[in-house]
Design an enzyme around this catalytic site. Structure first.
Site, PDB file in Angstrom:
ATOM      1  N   HIS A 195      -9.498   3.757  -1.296  1.00  0.00           N
ATOM      2  CA  HIS A 195      -8.115   3.267  -1.249  1.00  0.00           C
ATOM      3  C   HIS A 195      -7.791   2.402  -2.463  1.00  0.00           C
ATOM      4  O   HIS A 195      -7.641   1.185  -2.352  1.00  0.00           O
ATOM      5  CB  HIS A 195      -7.926   2.491   0.055  1.00  0.00           C
ATOM      6  CG  HIS A 195      -6.527   1.992   0.292  1.00  0.00           C
ATOM      7  ND1 HIS A 195      -5.401   2.605  -0.222  1.00  0.00           N
ATOM      8  CD2 HIS A 195      -6.079   0.922   1.009  1.00  0.00           C
ATOM      9  CE1 HIS A 195      -4.323   1.927   0.165  1.00  0.00           C
ATOM     10  NE2 HIS A 195      -4.711   0.907   0.892  1.00  0.00           N
ATOM     11  N   CYS A 202       0.817  -1.221   0.000  1.00  0.00           N
ATOM     12  CA  CYS A 202       0.000   0.000   0.000  1.00  0.00           C
ATOM     13  C   CYS A 202       0.846   1.264   0.000  1.00  0.00           C
ATOM     14  O   CYS A 202       0.315   2.373  -0.058  1.00  0.00           O
ATOM     15  CB  CYS A 202      -0.971  -0.003   1.171  1.00  0.00           C
ATOM     16  SG  CYS A 202      -2.151  -1.366   1.070  1.00  0.00           S
TER      17      CYS A 202
END
Lengths: 130, 400
Positions: free
Chosen positions: B348, B81
């Site tokens: 996200h 991420c």
């Protein structure tokens, strides 16, 4: 009694089931997986350390939504076993935030998870309220 | 000064569902947007860093085939991420090293409808128990020896904080109130995946994924892209007054991994590497937490946001709960956190996140954030964590 095999190689079965870790001979760092070297100091010699079977629950979650095939809800957590952290499910307890509390004392428990086509029984482990 | 690096242009696409666009379409939209925002063409770029975690590792060249095959080096980066932040930092490093005057960084992900991430080790058990892998496991362990799913891992991260710093209130409600804040913030962000305010009751009564994280307390899987054009300080001086006025200074660009800690291979330690990255970034930028006008931090779950207040040193050590309860992190508080809505509400799309959060900070520093503008913002911080782990921290400052 059918032949037994542990779910993972760091679970030792028998009269007194317990977990073992690879302990770095140089710095004492402990690992449950097969090692190439020590991630803490780079050492390449390891001994075997027996892990305490009692500990306290340092953190947990109650998983209610999991990948297909995994029964829910279940409690997953990290147990502090006399200074060595162990990942495990918390078993033999209601999977609710009322029944599972941070800091609760727990102890190792083993249980069968099923037999294979040759009748060998696999044995898993968790921690239950002490 | 030649050793300074500035963001000249930056943009993000709308986060959400883009069924009619593929990763290259979204990356191109963001890249062309960033170039237009910068006021320079692709022909000026000396390096392209392309982040895309789930797409197979060749985004950069695919993007070039749509927007400009200029023969420059391409770095396809992947860092969980933290992929977007890693792409940005790669472009920054190339400029800082003097290898390029301009760099382009892009991050994109197609994630709408992706469902649970990780937790993949539960395959069908074989017909005979045979030990395999690094733990000599005879069967899959996800769900048998703890959990591998991200909502569960990060639930434990948050609960561990409350174990170390006991809280007398209701744990579940505390974390839900953090999510309530971010879902309130995103109502002012037209590019967020979710823009509907949610009450505390709605958040707590939604589907429980992994206690204490209900569905709206988890990062929103969605599609999106973000891109940035960076330029050296010496070249910036040759550009127009308007370009210089809107340029944002990269005062710190830091990437860390987790140093070994006793329990770090049992439950990922997202704390130590964030603290290390923050300390390095504050030192490099010559600013402290009290100087920050806004912070975009990696609230992949409500339980993660709490610990990062402490890790980024926004509060006293151990004081994250009191800090949150003081109202400091709401948009009208002393240290507004995730005024974009954060990962829980803005969304996200993994590799886009580490550039999109920098865009959010730049948007405020430039005074262009419209209804959600943090008035007078001069300094901001953007933080991401990629589990495994990697941590990216960027500190950004308004042009003088």
């Amino acid at each position: 009694m059918p032949a037994q095999i542990p779910l993972v190689d760091y679970l030792v079965l028998g009269d007194r089931p317990h977990l073992v870790a690879h302990e770095c001979s140089a710095c004492g760092a402990r690992y449950f997986d097969r090692r190439n070297a020590c991630a803490s100091c780079g050492g390449t010699t390891f001994g075997t350390a027996e892990i305490a079977t009692e500990g306290t629950l340092r953190t947990f979650t109650i998983v209610t939504f999991a990948a297909p095939g995994i029964p829910t809800p279940y409690v997953a957590g990290v147990v502090d076993c006399a200074g060595t952290s162990v990942r495990a499910n918390i078993v033999n307890v209601e999977p609710t935030p009322e029944a599972v509390t941070l800091g609760m004392p727990v102890r190792l428990a083993t249980f069968p998870i099923g037999a294979d086509s040759e009748g060998t029984e696999a044995v898993g482990f968790g921690f239950e309220p002490a | 000064m030649s050793d300074e690096v500035w963001i000249l242009g930056i943009t993000m696409t709308k986060f959400g569902k883009h069924p009619d666009k593929d990763s290259v379409d979204l990356a191109a939209e963001a890249a062309l947007g960033a170039l237009a925002d910068a006021g320079v063409g692709i022909d000026r770029m000396g390096i392209l860093a392309a982040g895309n975690l789930l797409g197979g590792g060749h985004l950069g060249q695919s993007l070039q085939k749509q927007i400009g095959q200029t023969g420059i080096p391409v770095y396809n980066v992947a860092n969980a991420c933290a992929t977007g932040a890693t792409a940005l930092r790669t472009a920054i490093m190339a400029v800082k090293a003097g290898e390029a005057d301009y760099g382009l960084a892009v991050g994109v992900e197609k994630l709408a409808g992706a469902g649970l991430l990780a937790g993949g080790s539960r395959k069908d058990d074989g017909s005979t128990w045979t030990p395999s892998g690094r733990y000599g496991a005879v069967a899959a362990v996800d769900g048998r020896i703890g959990t591998e799913i991200m909502p569960g891992v990060f639930a434990q991260v948050g609960m561990e904080y409350l174990s170390a710093h006991p809280y007398s209130g209701n744990d579940f409600e505390l974390f839900a109130r953090i999510s309530e804040k971010n879902h309130a913030h995103s109502t002012l962000n037209p590019l967020a995946a979710y823009t509907k305010r949610m009450t505390l009751e709605e958040i707590m009564n939604d589907v429980m994924i992994a206690y204490p994280n209900t569905r709206p307390m988890c990062s929103a899987n969605c599609d999106g892209a973000a891109a940035a054009v960076v330029v050296s300080g010496s070249v910036l001086k040759t550009l127009s007054q308007e370009q210089q006025r809107r340029a944002v200074k990269v005062s710190a660009s830091v990437l860390t991994t987790d140093p070994w800690q006793e329990a770090c291979q049992i439950l990922p330690d997202v704390n130590t590497l964030t603290r290390n990255a923050a300390a390095q970034a504050y030192e490099a930028a010559g600013v402290g937490p009290a100087d920050l006008d806004l912070v975009e931090l990696h609230d992949c779950f409500a339980t993660a946001e709490l610990v990062h207040y402490d890790n980024l040193m926004l509060c006293e050590p151990g004081g994250a709960v009191d800090f949150f309860e003081s109202g400091a992190t709401w948009r009208d508080g002393s240290t507004p956190v995730n005024v974009s809505g954060g990962l829980q509400s803005k969304g996200h799309p993994i590799a886009a996140t580490g550039i999109a959060n920098v865009w959010e900070v730049c948007h405020h520093l430039r005074g262009e954030a419209g209804d959600r503008q943090i008035e007078g913002a001069k300094v901001g911080l953007a933080h991401v964590i990629g589990l495994g782990s990697a941590c990216g921290v960027h500190i950004l400052e308004k042009a003088a």
